[in-house]
Design an enzyme around this catalytic site. Structure first.
Site, mmCIF file in Angstrom:
data_model
loop_
_atom_site.group_PDB
_atom_site.id
_atom_site.type_symbol
_atom_site.label_atom_id
_atom_site.label_comp_id
_atom_site.label_asym_id
_atom_site.label_seq_id
_atom_site.Cartn_x
_atom_site.Cartn_y
_atom_site.Cartn_z
ATOM 1 N N CYS A 187 0.835 -1.192 0.000
ATOM 2 C CA CYS A 187 0.000 0.000 0.000
ATOM 3 C C CYS A 187 0.870 1.242 0.000
ATOM 4 O O CYS A 187 0.982 1.940 1.013
ATOM 5 C CB CYS A 187 -0.872 -0.005 1.250
ATOM 6 S SG CYS A 187 -2.491 -0.576 0.851
ATOM 7 N N TYR A 247 21.723 -6.805 -0.388
ATOM 8 C CA TYR A 247 20.866 -5.771 0.214
ATOM 9 C C TYR A 247 19.398 -5.934 -0.175
ATOM 10 O O TYR A 247 18.646 -4.957 -0.159
ATOM 11 C CB TYR A 247 21.385 -4.362 -0.134
ATOM 12 C CG TYR A 247 22.833 -4.173 0.255
ATOM 13 C CD1 TYR A 247 23.186 -4.030 1.589
ATOM 14 C CD2 TYR A 247 23.842 -4.193 -0.698
ATOM 15 C CE1 TYR A 247 24.519 -3.901 1.963
ATOM 16 C CE2 TYR A 247 25.178 -4.065 -0.338
ATOM 17 C CZ TYR A 247 25.514 -3.928 0.996
ATOM 18 O OH TYR A 247 26.831 -3.798 1.365
HETATM 19 C C1 LIG Z 1 32.425 -0.435 6.151
HETATM 20 C C2 LIG Z 1 31.821 -1.099 4.970
HETATM 21 N N1 LIG Z 1 32.532 -2.057 4.336
HETATM 22 C C3 LIG Z 1 32.033 -2.702 3.261
HETATM 23 C C4 LIG Z 1 30.778 -2.405 2.777
HETATM 24 C C5 LIG Z 1 30.269 -3.177 1.587
HETATM 25 O O1 LIG Z 1 29.866 -2.380 0.542
HETATM 26 P P1 LIG Z 1 29.493 -3.060 -0.850
HETATM 27 O O2 LIG Z 1 28.485 -4.115 -0.573
HETATM 28 O O3 LIG Z 1 28.937 -1.945 -1.655
HETATM 29 O O4 LIG Z 1 30.767 -3.635 -1.402
HETATM 30 C C6 LIG Z 1 30.006 -1.407 3.388
HETATM 31 C C7 LIG Z 1 28.670 -1.061 2.887
HETATM 32 O O5 LIG Z 1 27.952 -0.245 3.352
HETATM 33 C C8 LIG Z 1 30.546 -0.744 4.534
HETATM 34 O O6 LIG Z 1 29.858 0.200 5.174
#
Ligand SMILES: Cc1ncc(COP(=O)(O)O)c(C=O)c1O
Length: 468
Positions: free
Chosen positions: A394, A424
């Site tokens: 919604c 993610y």
């Molecule tokens: C400290 C740190 N390391 C590694 C990552 C991994 O980032 P990505 O998944 O974009 O490689 C993040 C993502 O927010 C992070 O904050």
């Protein structure tokens, strides 16, 4: 690439309602190169197959929607990062997607693991990961979390504030242990997609500022602390980064800080962690560098900057998350309804509603992330039409794929596949609208294994204290 000015790009092309970067495909059934997991193919039966299984078969066995992880592709990417960054320590960023089996894959492929919460740490420890191979992040680690980490001998704690140093001093004394730490620093570099800002002020919650002097103060404090072993510093500059420009500036600033520390104390620090954020392809518009090219680029930068500062090359580490977990993941949805909306000027858009949405992938709603989609359960000869894949929630912003060309005859019961959904998505999923979160399965050589089971309504209702 995340297209931040969606309206602008839509209206930039007067002859079409599609954004300028989106090319109408000659064949909407074809898998775009570089977008799909390693074993994904359009098989002879017309279906999208992943790990040797047809999309409709996976849904028949596991329900819909479902996140599908291509095991060979996931492990292959982990191995490729380890090999490309030979001599570096590679920490897989568990926040992108973590479960016990993934923790074991990561260990088996020779990587370390980065966690940033009590929950992620618990998964890693329960999965049997060697604590020495775990790095713990977080800007607000509780006493309880630090106590668990210290008592298990977690390999390193990335310290984010003066309060945390005080907490560590107290807890290490209480537990009779030592803490290996890196200091998280902010370099003033902020990188996202193809752009970076090297002069950004450091108005963010993470880390100690280099330019403000707090980073050096924190390092000297840890150095003098009886139960803290200061290993080095850590910098993370952003996400979905496609080139090494931002890393070049961040490396220069962090190496300068290491040389200042060495001058101030007479002791060089051994480690520099450059964080994660390496970009992947979500749409046909993205062309990420390979791990090998990134490794070469970063290596050159470090060699050059170390020479310029006259310091020894430190031990180096990186923390790729999405680059390992993103491309191996495909989200499968079932179409429930379709409708055509007139946009004016003779343009129209087809809305295709599926049985998931912002609860299983918040990224499009949260930061206008772009994705792609494919009709997965059959091939179609219908002409491609501009479509928007939306969820069942919604919320007008409940969009999964903002702009994609899908065959014009997509209908209820069809299966849509969204590539690059491994990072993610499940890890940021919610129960919005009391929606149970989909399960995560791995596929390999025609076999399916459950990584995280699908939630049920009973799981959700069991949390409601007003119900028996
Ligand atoms: C400290 C740190 N390391 C590694 C990552 C991994 O980032 P990505 O998944 O974009 O490689 C993040 C993502 O927010 C992070 O904050």
């Amino acid at each position: 690439m995340t297209h931040m000015h969606v309206a602008g790009s839509i209206h930039a092309d007067a002859t079409s309602a599609a954004p300028v970067w989106l090319i109408k495909p000659a064949d909407a059934n074809a898998l775009v190169d570089g977008l799909w997991s390693g074993t994904a193919t359009r098989a002879a039966d017309g279906e999208l197959h992943v790990g040797g299984l047809a999309a409709s078969e996976i849904i028949a066995q596991c329900g819909s929607p479902v996140y599908v992880v291509d095991e060979l592709d996931f492990r292959g990417r982990a191995a490729a990062w380890r090999e490309a960054f030979d001599g570096w320590k590679v920490y897989y960023a568990g926040k992108s997607f973590l479960c016990a089996e993934v923790a074991r894959w990561i260990a088996a492929e020779g990587l370390n693991l980065d966690v940033c919460s009590a929950g992620e740490l618990a998964v890693a420890l329960r999965a049997g990961l060697d604590p020495a191979r775990i790095g713990l992040h977080g800007n607000n680690k509780s006493d309880e979390l630090l106590r668990v980490a210290l008592s298990h001998g977690v390999g390193r704690i990335i310290v984010d504030s003066s309060d945390e140093i005080t907490r560590l001093e107290r807890l290490t004394a209480e537990l009779g242990v030592r803490a290996q730490v890196l200091i998280r620093v902010t370099t003033g570099v902020e990188a996202h997609t193809h752009e970076y800002i090297a002069t950004a002020h450091e108005d963010q919650k993470f880390g100690f500022s280099i330019s403000g002097g707090q980073a050096l103060v924190a390092m000297v404090r840890c150095y003098g602390s009886p139960r803290i072993d200061l290993m080095g510093i850590h910098s993370h500059i952003g996400s979905q980064i496609f080139d090494t420009n931002g890393f070049e500036v961040a490396t220069r600033r962090t190496l300068r800080l290491l040389s200042q520390f060495s001058e101030a104390t007479g002791t060089p620090l051994p480690e520099l962690d450059l964080g994660g954020g390496f970009g992947i392809a979500y749409t046909s518009d993205d062309s990420p560098a390979t791990a090998h090219d990134l490794a070469r680029g970063l290596d050159d930068i470090i060699t050059h900057e170390c020479r310029a500062f006259g310091i020894e090359r430190p031990l180096l580490s990186i923390e790729p998350g999405r680059a390992i977990s993103g491309p191996p993941g495909t989200a499968l949805y079932t179409v429930g309804t379709t409708k055509v909306v007139e946009l004016g000027g003779g343009h129209s858009r087809r809305y295709v509603s599926v049985d998931g949405g912002m609860s299983d992938n918040i990224r499009p709603a949260l930061y206008a992330a772009e994705y792609s989609a494919l009709l997965a359960n059959r091939v179609s000869g219908a002409a491609p039409v501009l479509s928007r894949v939306v969820g069942l929630h919604c919320e007008g912003g409940d969009i999964l794929v903002r702009d994609v060309f899908l065959p014009g005859d997509v209908r209820p019961g069809d299966v849509l596949a969204v590539p690059a959904s491994g990072a993610y998505s499940r890890s940021m999923a919610s129960n919005y609208n009391h929606t149970p979160r989909p399960g995560v399965v791995s596929v390999r050589d025609g076999r399916i294994a459950t990584l995280i089971r699908r939630e049920t309504l009973d799981d959700l209702l069991a949390l409601d204290a007003g119900l028996d």
